[in-house]
Design a protein around this motif. Structure first.
Motif, PDB file in Angstrom:
ATOM      1  N   THR A  75       6.741 -34.333  27.386  1.00  0.00           N
ATOM      2  CA  THR A  75       6.620 -35.708  26.891  1.00  0.00           C
ATOM      3  C   THR A  75       7.123 -35.945  25.471  1.00  0.00           C
ATOM      4  N   THR A  76       7.486 -34.901  24.744  1.00  0.00           N
ATOM      5  CA  THR A  76       7.878 -35.094  23.341  1.00  0.00           C
ATOM      6  C   THR A  76       9.165 -34.350  23.025  1.00  0.00           C
ATOM      7  N   THR A  77       9.472 -34.306  21.757  1.00  0.00           N
ATOM      8  CA  THR A  77      10.682 -33.625  21.282  1.00  0.00           C
ATOM      9  C   THR A  77      10.472 -32.107  21.276  1.00  0.00           C
ATOM     10  N   PRO A  78      11.553 -31.332  21.274  1.00  0.00           N
ATOM     11  CA  PRO A  78      11.421 -29.869  21.269  1.00  0.00           C
ATOM     12  C   PRO A  78      10.633 -29.337  20.065  1.00  0.00           C
ATOM     13  N   GLU A  79      10.818 -29.955  18.893  1.00  0.00           N
ATOM     14  CA  GLU A  79      10.087 -29.440  17.726  1.00  0.00           C
ATOM     15  C   GLU A  79       8.586 -29.706  17.822  1.00  0.00           C
ATOM     16  N   ILE A  80       8.206 -30.838  18.408  1.00  0.00           N
ATOM     17  CA  ILE A  80       6.779 -31.115  18.594  1.00  0.00           C
ATOM     18  C   ILE A  80       6.218 -30.193  19.679  1.00  0.00           C
ATOM     19  N   ALA A  81       6.977 -29.929  20.720  1.00  0.00           N
ATOM     20  CA  ALA A  81       6.551 -28.994  21.759  1.00  0.00           C
ATOM     21  C   ALA A  81       6.409 -27.579  21.189  1.00  0.00           C
ATOM     22  N   ALA A  82       7.309 -27.188  20.302  1.00  0.00           N
ATOM     23  CA  ALA A  82       7.218 -25.870  19.656  1.00  0.00           C
ATOM     24  C   ALA A  82       5.959 -25.788  18.801  1.00  0.00           C
ATOM     25  N   ARG A  83       5.654 -26.873  18.107  1.00  0.00           N
ATOM     26  CA  ARG A  83       4.409 -26.910  17.322  1.00  0.00           C
ATOM     27  C   ARG A  83       3.210 -26.733  18.241  1.00  0.00           C
ATOM     28  N   ALA A  84       3.223 -27.405  19.389  1.00  0.00           N
ATOM     29  CA  ALA A  84       2.120 -27.289  20.345  1.00  0.00           C
ATOM     30  C   ALA A  84       2.004 -25.855  20.869  1.00  0.00           C
ATOM     31  N   LEU A  85       3.127 -25.216  21.129  1.00  0.00           N
ATOM     32  CA  LEU A  85       3.099 -23.828  21.600  1.00  0.00           C
ATOM     33  C   LEU A  85       2.526 -22.884  20.537  1.00  0.00           C
ATOM     34  N   SER A  86       2.749 -23.197  19.269  1.00  0.00           N
ATOM     35  CA  SER A  86       2.212 -22.356  18.200  1.00  0.00           C
ATOM     36  C   SER A  86       0.686 -22.371  18.157  1.00  0.00           C
ATOM     37  N   HIS A  87       0.065 -23.313  18.858  1.00  0.00           N
ATOM     38  CA  HIS A  87      -1.398 -23.389  18.884  1.00  0.00           C
ATOM     39  C   HIS A  87      -2.018 -22.169  19.551  1.00  0.00           C
ATOM     40  N   VAL A  88      -1.226 -21.455  20.345  1.00  0.00           N
ATOM     41  CA  VAL A  88      -1.719 -20.226  20.964  1.00  0.00           C
ATOM     42  C   VAL A  88      -2.187 -19.255  19.873  1.00  0.00           C
ATOM     43  N   ILE A  89      -1.532 -19.265  18.727  1.00  0.00           N
ATOM     44  CA  ILE A  89      -1.871 -18.336  17.644  1.00  0.00           C
ATOM     45  C   ILE A  89      -3.270 -18.614  17.108  1.00  0.00           C
ATOM     46  N   PHE A  90      -3.518 -19.847  16.633  1.00  0.00           N
ATOM     47  CA  PHE A  90      -4.833 -20.119  16.049  1.00  0.00           C
ATOM     48  C   PHE A  90      -5.921 -20.108  17.113  1.00  0.00           C
ATOM     49  N   ALA A  91      -5.585 -20.524  18.335  1.00  0.00           N
ATOM     50  CA  ALA A  91      -6.582 -20.539  19.411  1.00  0.00           C
ATOM     51  C   ALA A  91      -7.038 -19.124  19.753  1.00  0.00           C
ATOM     52  N   THR A  92      -6.094 -18.200  19.808  1.00  0.00           N
ATOM     53  CA  THR A  92      -6.426 -16.806  20.122  1.00  0.00           C
ATOM     54  C   THR A  92      -7.259 -16.182  19.009  1.00  0.00           C
ATOM     55  N   ILE A  93      -6.789 -16.328  17.779  1.00  0.00           N
ATOM     56  CA  ILE A  93      -7.511 -15.751  16.636  1.00  0.00           C
ATOM     57  C   ILE A  93      -8.913 -16.352  16.536  1.00  0.00           C
ATOM     58  N   GLY A  94      -8.993 -17.662  16.623  1.00  0.00           N
ATOM     59  CA  GLY A  94     -10.285 -18.327  16.504  1.00  0.00           C
ATOM     60  C   GLY A  94     -11.246 -17.947  17.614  1.00  0.00           C
ATOM     61  N   ALA A  95     -10.765 -17.921  18.850  1.00  0.00           N
ATOM     62  CA  ALA A  95     -11.634 -17.597  19.989  1.00  0.00           C
ATOM     63  C   ALA A  95     -12.112 -16.148  19.930  1.00  0.00           C
ATOM     64  N   LEU A  96     -11.218 -15.238  19.548  1.00  0.00           N
ATOM     65  CA  LEU A  96     -11.631 -13.833  19.430  1.00  0.00           C
ATOM     66  C   LEU A  96     -12.691 -13.668  18.340  1.00  0.00           C
ATOM     67  N   TYR A  97     -12.503 -14.365  17.232  1.00  0.00           N
ATOM     68  CA  TYR A  97     -13.481 -14.285  16.143  1.00  0.00           C
ATOM     69  C   TYR A  97     -14.829 -14.871  16.579  1.00  0.00           C
ATOM     70  N   LEU A  98     -14.791 -16.015  17.246  1.00  0.00           N
ATOM     71  CA  LEU A  98     -16.031 -16.629  17.719  1.00  0.00           C
ATOM     72  C   LEU A  98     -16.727 -15.760  18.760  1.00  0.00           C
ATOM     73  N   GLN A  99     -15.952 -15.074  19.572  1.00  0.00           N
ATOM     74  CA  GLN A  99     -16.528 -14.190  20.581  1.00  0.00           C
ATOM     75  C   GLN A  99     -17.287 -13.037  19.905  1.00  0.00           C
ATOM     76  N   LYS A 100     -16.746 -12.526  18.803  1.00  0.00           N
ATOM     77  CA  LYS A 100     -17.390 -11.421  18.084  1.00  0.00           C
ATOM     78  C   LYS A 100     -18.524 -11.903  17.180  1.00  0.00           C
ATOM     79  N   HIS A 101     -18.489 -13.177  16.790  1.00  0.00           N
ATOM     80  CA  HIS A 101     -19.492 -13.731  15.876  1.00  0.00           C
ATOM     81  C   HIS A 101     -20.049 -15.048  16.425  1.00  0.00           C
ATOM     82  N   PRO A 102     -20.739 -15.011  17.569  1.00  0.00           N
ATOM     83  CA  PRO A 102     -21.212 -16.257  18.196  1.00  0.00           C
ATOM     84  C   PRO A 102     -22.233 -17.024  17.347  1.00  0.00           C
TER      85      PRO A 102
END
Length: 172
Positions: A67-94
């Protein structure tokens, strides 16, 4: 049973992540775009599990690709980084979820990772002249994507934290 539940939650959050940009207030100033609550499904997924967080980040990135431009889609794909780091940290520190000061610090750190990742993925679009260079790198990328993204992340995390607080008993 837990796997079925997580798949279902992931699907609902992906659907929300794709639907939110269609009806929430949006401001686009390429390469930046700010849609209120667009990160909320990913943040909620982070509170559930790392697999759910990655699934929702990938699913919403696909929605943005459609639905958007390639650069906005690339930004959305980069969310995998913070989502993974954040979820792993929350899993270890609930217990972090219950401590407002620690959760605020966590929010700021995740927002820094989030904004930095978006700056990194958008930078090649700028230097290959795919993006407008009228305002320069500092304004286009650092200010609009970086600082704007940081603020957007902080706000959406607070929204997600509030929503998750209301629905966590149903989810768990």
């Amino acid at each position: 049973m837990k796997t079925t539940k997580n798949i279902t939650l992931s699907a609902i959050l992906i659907a929300m992540g794709i639907a939110i940009p269609t009806f929430m207030p949006k401001f686009i100033l390429p390469p930046a775009s700010y849609t209120l609550a667009s990160h909320v499904p990913i943040f909620i997924a982070m509170f559930i599990s790392p697999v759910t967080a990655v699934s929702v980040a990938l699913g919403t990135a696909f929605g943005f690709l459609m639905t958007t431009t390639p650069e906005i889609a690339a930004r959305a794909l980069s969310h995998v980084i913070f989502a993974t780091i954040g979820a792993l940290y929350l899993q270890k520190h609930p217990s972090l979820i219950k401590n407002k000061k620690q959760l605020l610090i966590f929010n700021i750190i995740i927002a820094i990772i989030h904004a930095s990742s978006e700056v990194l993925v958008v930078t090649p679009f700028y230097f290959t002249k795919t993006l407008s260079q009228n305002s320069g790198y500092i304004v286009n990328i650092i200010l609009l994507v970086g600082i704007g993204g940081f603020i957007h992340s902080i706000v959406d995390f607070f929204i997600a934290q509030t929503v998750f607080g209301k629905v966590k008993t149903v989810i768990r």
